[in-house]
Design a protein around this motif. Structure first.
Motif, PDB file in Angstrom:
ATOM      1  N   SER A 117       0.797  -1.232   0.191  1.00 30.34           N
ATOM      2  CA  SER A 117       0.026   0.035  -0.015  1.00 30.34           C
ATOM      3  C   SER A 117       0.744   1.324   0.111  1.00 30.34           C
ATOM      4  O   SER A 117       1.946   1.167   0.352  1.00 30.34           O
ATOM      5  N   GLN A 131       0.963   0.571  -7.773  1.00 32.71           N
ATOM      6  CA  GLN A 131      -0.403   0.154  -7.432  1.00 32.71           C
ATOM      7  C   GLN A 131      -1.386   0.568  -8.570  1.00 32.71           C
ATOM      8  O   GLN A 131      -2.281  -0.203  -9.017  1.00 32.71           O
ATOM      9  N   HIS A 187       8.839   0.210  -1.228  1.00 28.73           N
ATOM     10  CA  HIS A 187       7.797  -0.287  -2.184  1.00 28.73           C
ATOM     11  C   HIS A 187       7.892  -1.581  -3.051  1.00 28.73           C
ATOM     12  O   HIS A 187       7.355  -1.964  -3.915  1.00 28.73           O
TER      13      HIS A 187
END
Length: 208
Positions: free
Chosen positions: A4, A169, A206
């Protein structure tokens, strides 16, 4: 890919670069450009880890992974937005500052969806806006510029990392062998850039 965006931002802090990289960011001199040139080899002005070296970096990644890297698969990503650095230095054009700045090869779709790429908002085909963490590319660059003016390069880099987490994402890349290699090439390029700034390898928040 990221779990996320918020998890990315809360992860390990980006390194507080100093020395030649800090000088390049703050416009305190040409030490990063000098270091890049010193490592460039005959016939090249800018060395590994710089925007000016991007074609050679594409060739390196293609040879290492056996999968070509070009503008169709990757694009150069600036950890520090060239426009923010231009404003910081008071330069007339991006061309005056861009070539020696640090850059790496990011997957094309991810780069295109990063908050700092292009102008305005990032829109889906139906016209709705992606969540990028910023209201516009201009706001992202303004936030980086604020951090740089305060001498806080680490925060400026964390902002870029957060933007990449959102972009990965949003990109929704299919889990195919081709894309797995592309993302591995992007991570390799990022670490290669850090190594040529004199910074050891590190896992990005990430990245998996």
């Amino acid at each position: 890919m990221s779990d996320s965006p918020s998890a990315s931002f809360a992860g390990p802090a980006a390194p507080a670069f100093g020395g030649s990289f800090g000088a390049a960011a703050a416009g305190a001199g040409d030490s990063f450009a000098g270091a890049a040139a010193a490592g460039a080899g005959a016939g090249r002005r800018y060395g590994p880890g710089s925007y000016g070296y991007r074609r050679s970096e594409q060739a390196r990644l293609g040879a290492r992974y056996g999968q070509p890297v070009s503008g169709a698969s990757h694009e150069a990503e600036h950890p520090l937005a060239a426009e923010s650095v231009r404003q910081l230095r008071g330069a007339a054009t991006r061309a005056e500052v861009e070539q020696p700045l640090p850059a790496y090869q990011e997957a094309r779709e991810v780069h295109r969806l990063h908050a700092g790429t292009g102008t305005g908002r990032k829109l889906r085909a139906d016209g709705s806006a992606f969540e990028t963490g910023w209201s516009s590319a201009e706001q992202y660059r303004a936030d980086q510029l604020t951090a740089l003016r305060g001498g806080d390069v680490s925060t400026a880099l964390q902002l870029q990392s957060l933007g990449i987490a959102f972009a990965r994402q949003n990109a929704g890349l299919a889990n195919t062998p081709y894309n797995r290699v592309r993302l591995a090439q992007a991570e390799d390029s990022y670490q290669h850039m850090l190594a040529h700034m004199g910074v050891g390898a590190r896992r990005r928040a990430h990245s998996r």
